[in-house]
Design an enzyme around this catalytic site. Structure first.
Site, PDB file in Angstrom:
ATOM      1  N   ALA A  49     -25.595  33.180  14.170  1.00  0.00           N
ATOM      2  CA  ALA A  49     -25.205  34.155  13.134  1.00  0.00           C
ATOM      3  C   ALA A  49     -25.167  35.608  13.603  1.00  0.00           C
ATOM      4  CB  ALA A  49     -26.197  34.051  11.965  1.00  0.00           C
ATOM      5  N   TYR A 236      -8.905  25.447  29.750  1.00  0.00           N
ATOM      6  CA  TYR A 236      -9.596  25.398  28.463  1.00  0.00           C
ATOM      7  C   TYR A 236      -9.412  24.055  27.768  1.00  0.00           C
ATOM      8  CZ  TYR A 236     -12.146  27.176  24.531  1.00  0.00           C
ATOM      9  OH  TYR A 236     -13.118  27.353  23.582  1.00  0.00           O
TER      10      TYR A 236
END
Length: 406
Positions: A49, A236
């Site tokens: 967070a 990726y």
């Protein structure tokens, strides 16, 4: 003390407390200026967070929907002459502003992969909220994970699979464009990366929260991924991280089935746009791609940062009072503007000709640099960086600090 940026490779080892607070303030102001989210979440748990998409989703939940939030992260407080990590300062600023606005905001600092932190979080949810979590955001980017049951240590790597990858990359600090070759991952590296960045821990969190009756009827849980253009696929999407993200998507489908039958809930994957984050700065090729992407999206007036992305995720996808639009694989796409044909065609065209001599004009590498420094609280308007600042900042809800993470 006077705090200046110290950059080593793709990491800045210092952070500016007032700069981080200003950056968080800008995001909060953005969320407050938007039309309020009707039918938004009320009790939100954000795992990861303190920076990037996790922090942005916490801000949108709190200041866009008036939600109570609990944030979990692993950050380092200041000690001696060493500044805290940016996420520490970000959270100190977020909590202070949330409390002043009368919003519930508490945080837990420690290893989210551990059973102890899961238990601490569950205890807090039961004590303060009596359960009822209606949104769980999972936004962890970590280089390593200790398995809570076996103690095995996994390290994630960013490598192609199968063959050596050749392309070009840029040193964002110097602007030097050079060829790069990345050796393929071993089987162990592929498995390790999946164990760190796949869906294993997300499932452990959701199962623990469910077991202890922390989840509300109709709960949603969202994890983030990136797909990107073919240009970045070898390193990726088709590389070790991509393999881990496939595991994350598989986990989403399994959790979705469980939550749907037990609580009429949903587990979702959101495919986000490429952005400058501490995580993306570490990926070869990607900073050059992002520098081009920024220039083109800014020219077309469709550029978004983390906070704009998370606002759109909440407002137009998760809480639009319609069925959530997804692609054929069931994923939410807020990378839709990045992946527009006109945007990608332009990047492809420029990619061939970009070099050290023209990178500053063909791309927005200056914008990349600016965003990179902002992650650590540097380069923000209205901050006097020549003035000494107090580097010890308290996070209101955290009294004791755990062992310092590396």
């Amino acid at each position: 003390m006077i705090v200046q940026p110290k950059v080593r490779g793709f990491i800045c080892t210092t952070a500016h407390p007032e700069g981080c607070a200003r950056h968080v303030g800008e995001w909060i102001n953005y969320a407050k200026q938007q039309p309020s989210l009707t039918g938004g979440p009320q009790k939100v748990l954000i795992i990861g967070a303190s920076t990037g998409f996790g922090l942005a989703s916490r801000i949108v939940a709190a200041f866009g929907a008036g939600a109570k939030t609990i944030g979990v992260f692993f950050e380092r407080p200041a000690s001696g002459k060493r500044t805290a990590s940016p996420g520490w300062y970000n959270t100190a600023a977020f909590e202070k502003t949330a409390l002043a606005a009368g919003l519930y905001a508490k945080s837990i600092n420690g290893d989210a992969f551990s059973d102890e932190i899961k238990q601490q979080t569950i205890d807090l949810i039961q004590k303060d909220w009596q359960g009822g979590v209606d949104l769980v955001i999972y936004s962890i980017a970590s280089p390593r994970r200790v398995h809570p049951r076996t103690g095995e240590i996994f390290n994630s790597v960013l490598k192609p699979i199968g063959q050596t990858y050749h392309n070009k990359t840029v040193d964002v600090m110097t602007g030097e464009v050079s060829p790069v070759s990345i050796e393929p991952a071993t089987e162990k590296e592929i498995r390790d990366t999946e164990a760190v960045m796949g869906g294993d821990d997300w499932a452990l969190w959701i199962n623990a929260l469910f077991k202890y009756n922390c989840l509300a009827e109709g709960v949603k849980t969202v994890a983030f991924t990136y797909i990107g253009p073919e240009l970045t696929h070898a390193v990726y999407r088709n590389g070790t991280i991509g393999r881990a993200k496939l595991h994350l998507e598989k986990t989403a489908r399994e959790l979705d089935t469980q939550l749907e039958s037990a609580l009429s809930g949903q587990a979702l994957i959101s495919v986000n746009k490429a952005l400058v984050t501490q995580a993306s700065a570490a990926i070869p090729v990607v900073p050059l791609y992002i520098s081009l992407l920024y220039k083109i999206m800014k020219e077309k007036n469709i550029h978004e940062g983390c906070i704009e992305q998370m606002w759109r995720l909440f407002k137009e996808r998760l809480y639009s009072n319609q069925n959530i639009p997804t692609d054929s694989e069931g994923r939410i796409r807020i990378d839709d503007w990045e992946m527009r044909e006109d945007v990608q065609a332009e990047i492809k065209r420029l990619w061939e000709s970009i070099n050290t001599g023209n990178v500053e004009t063909l791309s927005d590498i200056a914008g990349y640099r600016e965003d990179f420094y902002k992650l650590f609280g540097f380069g923000l308007n209205g901050i006097d960086y020549e003035r000494g600042v107090e580097i010890e900042k308290a996070i209101p809800s955290i009294t004791v600090t755990p062992e310092n993470p590396e």
